[in-house]
Design a protein around this motif. Structure first.
Motif, PDB file in Angstrom:
ATOM      1  N   TRP A  64       0.853  -1.175   0.049  1.00 36.62           N
ATOM      2  CA  TRP A  64       0.158   0.001  -0.217  1.00 36.62           C
ATOM      3  C   TRP A  64       0.738   1.227  -0.206  1.00 36.62           C
ATOM      4  O   TRP A  64       1.667   1.605   0.952  1.00 36.62           O
ATOM      5  N   ILE A  65       0.666   2.106  -1.041  1.00 33.00           N
ATOM      6  CA  ILE A  65       1.751   3.125  -1.107  1.00 33.00           C
ATOM      7  C   ILE A  65       0.744   4.415  -1.259  1.00 33.00           C
ATOM      8  O   ILE A  65      -0.256   4.407  -2.447  1.00 33.00           O
ATOM      9  N   ALA A  66       0.821   5.343  -0.790  1.00 37.32           N
ATOM     10  CA  ALA A  66       0.132   6.763  -0.891  1.00 37.32           C
ATOM     11  C   ALA A  66       1.372   7.661  -1.335  1.00 37.32           C
ATOM     12  O   ALA A  66       2.415   7.761  -0.550  1.00 37.32           O
ATOM     13  N   HIS A  67       0.968   8.791  -2.490  1.00 31.61           N
ATOM     14  CA  HIS A  67       1.975   9.400  -2.559  1.00 31.61           C
ATOM     15  C   HIS A  67       1.300  10.940  -3.200  1.00 31.61           C
ATOM     16  O   HIS A  67       0.263  10.663  -3.990  1.00 31.61           O
ATOM     17  N   ASP A  68       1.994  11.888  -3.252  1.00 35.61           N
ATOM     18  CA  ASP A  68       1.616  12.855  -4.252  1.00 35.61           C
ATOM     19  C   ASP A  68       1.638  12.672  -5.780  1.00 35.61           C
ATOM     20  O   ASP A  68       2.363  11.946  -6.129  1.00 35.61           O
ATOM     21  N   ALA A  69       0.626  13.459  -6.187  1.00 36.11           N
ATOM     22  CA  ALA A  69       0.287  13.125  -7.739  1.00 36.11           C
ATOM     23  C   ALA A  69       1.823  13.671  -8.515  1.00 36.11           C
ATOM     24  O   ALA A  69       1.991  12.938  -9.604  1.00 36.11           O
ATOM     25  N   SER A  70       2.651  14.276  -7.904  1.00 34.22           N
ATOM     26  CA  SER A  70       3.796  14.722  -8.693  1.00 34.22           C
ATOM     27  C   SER A  70       4.905  13.392  -8.332  1.00 34.22           C
ATOM     28  O   SER A  70       5.745  13.747  -9.423  1.00 34.22           O
ATOM     29  N   VAL A  71       4.700  12.837  -7.716  1.00 33.13           N
ATOM     30  CA  VAL A  71       5.666  11.670  -7.439  1.00 33.13           C
ATOM     31  C   VAL A  71       5.267  10.542  -8.507  1.00 33.13           C
ATOM     32  O   VAL A  71       4.096  10.019  -8.251  1.00 33.13           O
ATOM     33  N   LYS A  72       6.378  10.020  -9.481  1.00 28.48           N
ATOM     34  CA  LYS A  72       5.854   9.065 -10.486  1.00 28.48           C
ATOM     35  C   LYS A  72       6.720   7.929 -10.310  1.00 28.48           C
ATOM     36  O   LYS A  72       7.883   7.997  -9.696  1.00 28.48           O
ATOM     37  N   ARG A  73       6.243   6.600 -10.971  1.00 31.91           N
ATOM     38  CA  ARG A  73       6.966   5.737 -10.834  1.00 31.91           C
ATOM     39  C   ARG A  73       6.915   5.093 -12.190  1.00 31.91           C
ATOM     40  O   ARG A  73       5.868   5.210 -12.843  1.00 31.91           O
ATOM     41  N   PRO A  74       7.581   3.955 -12.582  1.00 31.42           N
ATOM     42  CA  PRO A  74       7.733   3.270 -13.820  1.00 31.42           C
ATOM     43  C   PRO A  74       6.336   2.719 -13.969  1.00 31.42           C
ATOM     44  O   PRO A  74       5.720   2.414 -12.815  1.00 31.42           O
ATOM     45  N   ASP A  75       6.014   2.279 -15.187  1.00 33.64           N
ATOM     46  CA  ASP A  75       4.617   1.483 -15.352  1.00 33.64           C
ATOM     47  C   ASP A  75       4.680   0.035 -14.778  1.00 33.64           C
ATOM     48  O   ASP A  75       4.035  -0.409 -14.365  1.00 33.64           O
ATOM     49  N   THR A  76       6.079  -0.383 -14.683  1.00 36.83           N
ATOM     50  CA  THR A  76       6.098  -1.676 -14.203  1.00 36.83           C
ATOM     51  C   THR A  76       7.408  -1.765 -13.189  1.00 36.83           C
ATOM     52  O   THR A  76       8.063  -0.771 -13.354  1.00 36.83           O
ATOM     53  N   LYS A  77       7.331  -2.287 -12.077  1.00 37.02           N
ATOM     54  CA  LYS A  77       8.160  -2.404 -11.039  1.00 37.02           C
ATOM     55  C   LYS A  77       9.012  -3.752 -11.290  1.00 37.02           C
ATOM     56  O   LYS A  77       8.590  -4.916 -11.879  1.00 37.02           O
ATOM     57  N   PRO A  78      10.249  -3.815 -10.698  1.00 41.60           N
ATOM     58  CA  PRO A  78      10.941  -4.963 -10.527  1.00 41.60           C
ATOM     59  C   PRO A  78      10.223  -6.176  -9.783  1.00 41.60           C
ATOM     60  O   PRO A  78       9.353  -5.580  -8.842  1.00 41.60           O
ATOM     61  N   ARG A  79      10.203  -7.541 -10.183  1.00 43.08           N
ATOM     62  CA  ARG A  79       9.577  -8.265  -9.649  1.00 43.08           C
ATOM     63  C   ARG A  79       9.620  -8.377  -7.973  1.00 43.08           C
ATOM     64  O   ARG A  79       8.544  -8.628  -7.161  1.00 43.08           O
ATOM     65  N   TYR A  80      10.829  -8.294  -7.451  1.00 41.18           N
ATOM     66  CA  TYR A  80      11.107  -8.606  -6.291  1.00 41.18           C
ATOM     67  C   TYR A  80      11.698  -7.492  -5.396  1.00 41.18           C
ATOM     68  O   TYR A  80      12.273  -7.379  -4.092  1.00 41.18           O
ATOM     69  N   GLY A  81      11.141  -6.105  -5.735  1.00 36.03           N
ATOM     70  CA  GLY A  81      11.413  -5.103  -4.890  1.00 36.03           C
ATOM     71  C   GLY A  81      10.469  -3.876  -5.433  1.00 36.03           C
ATOM     72  O   GLY A  81       9.786  -3.739  -6.218  1.00 36.03           O
TER      73      GLY A  81
END
Length: 621
Positions: free
Chosen positions: A592-609
């Protein structure tokens, strides 16, 4: 024993075989006189224990990175993982790898290791400080070529001697949880300024060479005249993508991105380390931390309290879209969240008593009334790991279990123990009756409403808690224990005292989440092996010291394939569960992650992290 060969740059290269060919002078350019005792040598851009490397030697960047991510902005948050002496709620030293003190979280951002992982592969590592590695076929000798451009933050070059010093000091003076992985290392020495030779004992585990790869590299010169295990508030000289910035002991620490980071455009770093500032905040109370996030003092929050996730995110910044909630699948082992009995104390040495106490914890009621139905019951010592035991033992598992018959519980040959579900009433009479029976078998009778032994002494149990948030979870649990005649209480202490009491084994029952690895090996010793049972500062909270468990761990260390490793781990799970060293609690299959809309992440994440610090970025647009 021969290692499986990863993606190879050159195979079976020695000075002798090269000199036999034409163009010997050109072929040997830049190669030192390595002096191998073995004929077979492999050079590679990475290392693994059991499999092939997914990325070729000419890879340009890690998967799951955004090469166009803008640099800048500030990440302000509370991390959800820690290492060695690091503490979630306070710090008093910048040495996060020493035996003493409470280390600053994420201080590892200021250091590089020999190699680093993509987070996508089970056991693969790619060169960081090391440009390449050459190793002998017997897996006992590894020569790492240190990149010529590698620099510490003061501009001095990183040398093989600095790496050798770092490996040696962690092995001999580092935190108790880091030492076991380095014990099979026979030596680490600089054979050239840029060539590190690491040798291992013949009895080393198959994964032993992986243990040296992520050890932080210190400057030997920095430690001249200093003692490694002293608490230190001077930034330790490193070579990583970040430097220590402003900090206030126990409240926050900031890491500033090094604009001159030597590896900024190398493949293992490209597209990563995007925040200008990473600020780690410390709060002793979770509710206070949540209020700080609501007020905008932090822009990322990893939520761990189901009540807040279910009911707390209705504040204006969420309603306006300024704050987003994300649920991310968790494919990594979730670890063993539970309450661990201190079996060094005589009253907890009978597994029937431990089992009886555990039956008084009504997970179904707790999940419904307190957790909003968001958790699942932890059942395995290695929850969510690919080797957690299920069903009857396979023939492959029996190969390892049968020689231990008579030394291990008969239940290890049956379906693995799973805590029985309650009726959800919070006072399941069937389970409490079973607990009563087990107490009597263990020699604890019910007299005048008190659970007493033959000497008439009442059974008392104090649960040590690290934060007030757990009190509402333990209160109904303790009420059930009171119905069984147990004088059960909890004591909530501050983070420093909590860790100090764990280090001194000063507790009846203490809670923790003990993680699991995708490539288990010697790291198991710090939690389950008799070597760590009475070593202060280790994570063997229960004081487990069983020859059969030791034997299985040693087999895990020597497994020839990942499949064999996992088979033995499943057998180990079957052996540990019937001992009831802990009260299994809860886990979530989602992050569960909450974050400001300005904080972006890649479309996919590494499987184990979930590499927030390295992969995410700020996009003010």
């Amino acid at each position: 024993m021969s290692l499986k060969t990863p993606h190879v740059i050159s195979k079976s290269v020695t000075r002798r075989t090269v000199l036999k060919g034409t163009g010997a002078a050109a072929a040997l350019t830049g190669l030192p006189a390595l002096g191998y005792a073995q004929a077979g040598v492999t050079r590679s851009h990475g290392l693994s224990a059991f499999g092939e490397l997914a990325l070729p030697a000419d890879y340009t960047h890690f998967p799951h990175v955004n090469l166009d991510a803008p640099k800048g902005g500030r990440l302000s948050y509370q991390p959800g993982t820690r290492l060695a002496n690091q503490n979630f709620r306070t710090f008093n030293t910048l040495n996060g790898f020493a035996p003493r003190g409470d280390g600053a979280l994420r201080v590892g951002l200021t250091f590089d290791g020999l190699m680093t992982s993509t987070g996508d592969e089970v056991d693969s590592f790619y060169g960081a400080l090391a440009e390449w590695v050459e190793y002998t076929d017997d897996g006992l000798q590894y020569d790492f070529k240190i990149r010529p451009e590698a620099r510490f933050h003061d501009g001095t070059p990183v040398t093989a001697d600095d790496v050798a010093f770092s490996l040696d000091i962690i092995r001999t003076e580092g935190h108790q949880t880091l030492r076991p992985g380095l014990e099979p290392m026979e030596s680490a020495e600089a054979i050239e300024d840029d060539m590190l030779r690491v040798r291992f004992r013949p009895d080393r585990s198959r994964t032993a060479h992986l243990s040296v790869l992520g050890i932080p590299t210190f400057s030997r010169a920095f430690w001249d005249g200093r003692t490694f295990d002293d608490s230190i508030l001077e930034p330790i000289l490193g070579s990583g993508p970040y430097r220590v910035g402003a900090f206030e002991v126990g409240r926050f620490i900031e890491y500033e991105r090094d604009p001159d980071y030597w590896a900024a455009d190398l493949p293992f770093s490209r597209g990563l380390n995007n925040f200008d500032t990473i600020r780690v905040n410390y709060y002793r109370d979770r509710d206070v931390a949540f209020e700080a996030f609501k007020a905008g003092e932090m822009n990322v929050r990893r939520e761990t309290v189901s009540r807040i996730w279910a009911t707390g995110y209705d504040f204006p910044r969420v309603q306006s879209g300024e704050v987003l909630q994300s649920e991310i699948d968790n494919e990594a082992p979730t670890g063993a969240q539970g309450a661990y009995f201190n079996t060094r104390r005589e009253k907890f040495q009978d597994p029937r008593l431990r089992h009886a106490v555990g039956l008084a914890f009504d997970f179904e009621w707790t999940n419904d009334r307190i957790f909003y139905g968001l958790y699942q019951r932890t059942t395995s010592t290695f929850q969510n790991a690919p080797y957690m035991a299920s069903g009857l033992p396979t023939p492959e598992e029996l190969v390892h279990l049968e020689p231990l018959r008579g030394q291990i519980p008969d239940a290890a040959f049956e379906e693995p123990y799973v805590p029985p579900p309650s009726d959800g009433s919070g006072n399941d009479r069937r389970l409490l009756a079973e607990a009563n029976r087990l107490f009597r078998e263990a020699g604890w009778q019910l007299q005048d409403g008190r659970r007493v032994n033959e000497a008439g002494e009442q059974l008392t149990i104090e649960f040590l808690l690290p934060a007030p948030v757990f009190e509402r979870i333990y209160t109904p649990f303790l009420q059930n224990l009171a119905r069984l005649g147990v004088d059960a209480t909890f004591r909530t202490v501050d983070p420093t005292q909590y860790q100090a009491r764990l280090n001194a084994f000063d507790y009846d029952v203490a809670g923790m989440n003990l993680g699991a690895s995708l490539t288990p090996g010697r790291n198991l010793r710090a939690i389950y092996h008799s070597d760590s049972a009475n070593v202060p500062g280790n994570w063997n909270l229960a004081g487990i010291s069983l020859p059969a468990v030791d034997a299985l761990i040693e087999k895990v260390e020597q497994a020839e394939t990942l499949e064999e490793n996992y088979v033995i781990m499943s057998a180990l799970d079957r052996v540990l569960r019937p001992h009831h060293f802990w009260i299994p609690q809860w886990y979530s299959g989602r992050i569960w992650i909450a974050h400001d809309a300005s904080v972006k992440r890649p479309d996919t994440k590494p499987r184990y992290g979930l590499p927030i610090e390295s992969h995410w970025w700020i996009d003010n647009a």
